[in-house]
Write an enzyme that holds these catalytic residues in place. Structure first.
Site, PDB file in Angstrom:
ATOM      1  N   GLY A  37       0.873  -1.274  -0.091  1.00  0.00           N
ATOM      2  CA  GLY A  37       0.031  -0.078  -0.065  1.00  0.00           C
ATOM      3  C   GLY A  37       0.841   1.247  -0.090  1.00  0.00           C
ATOM      4  O   GLY A  37       1.540   1.594  -1.260  1.00  0.00           O
ATOM      5  N   SER A 104       6.568  -4.339  -1.741  1.00  0.00           N
ATOM      6  CA  SER A 104       6.168  -2.887  -2.183  1.00  0.00           C
ATOM      7  C   SER A 104       6.323  -2.029  -1.137  1.00  0.00           C
ATOM      8  O   SER A 104       7.536  -1.910  -0.594  1.00  0.00           O
ATOM      9  CB  SER A 104       4.613  -3.191  -2.956  1.00  0.00           C
ATOM     10  OG  SER A 104       4.367  -1.974  -3.421  1.00  0.00           O
ATOM     11  N   TRP A 105       5.244  -1.380  -0.783  1.00  0.00           N
ATOM     12  CA  TRP A 105       5.500  -0.804   0.245  1.00  0.00           C
ATOM     13  C   TRP A 105       5.693  -1.434   1.758  1.00  0.00           C
ATOM     14  O   TRP A 105       6.754  -0.896   2.676  1.00  0.00           O
ATOM     15  CB  TRP A 105       4.067  -0.128   0.929  1.00  0.00           C
ATOM     16  CG  TRP A 105       4.019   0.381   2.216  1.00  0.00           C
ATOM     17  CD1 TRP A 105       3.186   0.021   3.175  1.00  0.00           C
ATOM     18  CD2 TRP A 105       4.834   1.630   2.821  1.00  0.00           C
ATOM     19  NE1 TRP A 105       3.684   0.635   4.428  1.00  0.00           N
ATOM     20  CE2 TRP A 105       4.342   1.714   3.958  1.00  0.00           C
ATOM     21  CE3 TRP A 105       5.687   2.601   2.199  1.00  0.00           C
ATOM     22  CZ2 TRP A 105       5.046   2.634   5.223  1.00  0.00           C
ATOM     23  CZ3 TRP A 105       6.202   3.511   3.145  1.00  0.00           C
ATOM     24  CH2 TRP A 105       5.771   3.507   4.495  1.00  0.00           C
ATOM     25  N   ASP A 256       8.273  -5.540 -13.678  1.00  0.00           N
ATOM     26  CA  ASP A 256       7.382  -4.833 -12.635  1.00  0.00           C
ATOM     27  C   ASP A 256       7.330  -3.264 -13.357  1.00  0.00           C
ATOM     28  O   ASP A 256       8.427  -2.683 -13.269  1.00  0.00           O
ATOM     29  CB  ASP A 256       8.308  -4.892 -11.404  1.00  0.00           C
ATOM     30  CG  ASP A 256       7.457  -4.275 -10.317  1.00  0.00           C
ATOM     31  OD1 ASP A 256       6.558  -3.462 -10.454  1.00  0.00           O
ATOM     32  OD2 ASP A 256       7.526  -4.620  -9.198  1.00  0.00           O
ATOM     33  N   HIS A 284       4.420  -6.795 -10.860  1.00  0.00           N
ATOM     34  CA  HIS A 284       4.545  -6.543  -9.519  1.00  0.00           C
ATOM     35  C   HIS A 284       3.945  -7.401  -8.375  1.00  0.00           C
ATOM     36  O   HIS A 284       4.454  -7.624  -7.251  1.00  0.00           O
ATOM     37  CB  HIS A 284       4.198  -5.037  -9.446  1.00  0.00           C
ATOM     38  CG  HIS A 284       4.207  -4.330  -7.905  1.00  0.00           C
ATOM     39  ND1 HIS A 284       5.393  -4.136  -7.487  1.00  0.00           N
ATOM     40  CD2 HIS A 284       3.326  -4.077  -7.152  1.00  0.00           C
ATOM     41  CE1 HIS A 284       5.340  -3.335  -6.319  1.00  0.00           C
ATOM     42  NE2 HIS A 284       4.153  -3.564  -6.090  1.00  0.00           N
TER      43      HIS A 284
END
Length: 308
Positions: A37, A104-105, A256, A284
């Site tokens: 996120g 990711s985050w 990605d 991703h």
């Protein structure tokens, strides 16, 4: 499907209550899973990467999303607050050191936490690396990725007047925090759909996210991005020396488009205990078949090598 043996809520004492669950072996090697996120929340799917006989898997919904409360709240919601929450969780569960597993985050947060508390980390397993820098945000929200997906980019631009398109993060911020819930939900959808459309190598139809989920995801992500992820520019690379003694495996999709491989390459370059695995024909998303299979191999490899 592996089911949790423990579900609880932890009051952080400042208005935020965090949902947490544990699955697998209560006496096993602890793994703290950090979702993406910001605002994505955890899901049962995230339990599938860990042998339940060997690992003690801890999932939690970060502030403002999933089953944590208050929902979509950005007050007292910064990277430093999330680092604090991981410390509280670790202490509450009486875990001395844990593997950090984030994408990711979640990879950003894993590196930020490890650099703040290296003594509390066994290893890092990172996917789709994002380091919260201006150049990465410019790629995704400033027209870089748009060169590959002009149709989806047009959908993302459509709700914003042309005069405001020079800074789309700020333009969306004004609408996602307008105080008009209907307007916030209406603008949350294209924000979420732009990211979702580019997350997988096989691009699906635009679709729509559930309104409450979309509003929380978009508000939280935008809040972090408009504030530079509450990190100093290039902080995580600058402070990498604090974690270079720790083993790390970085799983990165070759194609990605959300977090291009260059960032993962930069993070791994010169970190002698880090292994970068560039996964062919992959984007991703955690659900990408080759990405998911590689992450299982990583965790099974740690298990089989009795690394911890």
């Amino acid at each position: 499907m592996v089911e949790p043996f423990d579900q609880r809520r932890i009051d952080m004492g400042d208005g935020h209550v965090i949902y947490l669950e544990q699955s697998g072996n209560p006496e096993g090697v602890p793994v703290i899973v950090l979702h993406g996120g910001p605002g994505g929340g955890c899901s049962p799917y995230m339990r599938r990467f860990f042998d339940p006989a060997h690992y003690r898997t801890i999932l939690f919904d970060q502030r403002g999303c999933g089953r944590s409360r208050p929902h979509a709240e950005v007050d007292k919601n910064t990277t430093q607050h999330l680092i604090h929450d991981i410390q509280v969780i670790r202490q509450d569960l009486e875990i001395e050191r844990a593997v950090l597993f984030g994408g990711s985050w979640g990879a950003t947060l894993a590196v930020a936490y490890a650099e703040a508390h290296p003594e509390s980390v066994l290893a890092l397993v990172l996917r789709g690396v994002f380091l919260g820098r201006r150049e990465e945000l410019d790629w995704f929200y400033g027209g870089g990725a748009a060169r590959f997906f002009p149709d989806r980019w047009a959908d993302f631009l459509a709700p914003i007047p042309e005069a405001e398109r020079g800074d789309l993060i700020a333009a969306y911020h004004r609408r996602l925090f307008s105080g008009d819930r209907a307007q916030e939900v209406r603008h949350a959808q294209p924000w979420v759909m732009w990211e979702n459309a580019l997350a997988g190598l096989e691009i699906s139809g635009p679709g729509h996210a559930p309104p409450d989920y979309a509003r929380a995801f978009a508000r939280l992500e935008n809040h972090y991005f408009v504030n530079g992820c509450f990190l100093e520019e290039n902080q995580l690379l600058r402070d990498r020396h604090r974690i270079e003694h720790l083993p790390a495996v970085i799983v990165q999709g070759r194609y990605d488009m959300v977090c291009p491989p260059h960032t993962a390459w930069e993070l791994a370059d010169g970190w002698h205990k880090a292994e970068l695995r560039l996964v062919p024909a992959s984007g991703h998303a955690l659900s990408e078949p080759r990405i998911a299979a590689e992450l299982v191999r990583v965790m099974d490899g740690f298990r089989d090598d009795a690394a911890f």
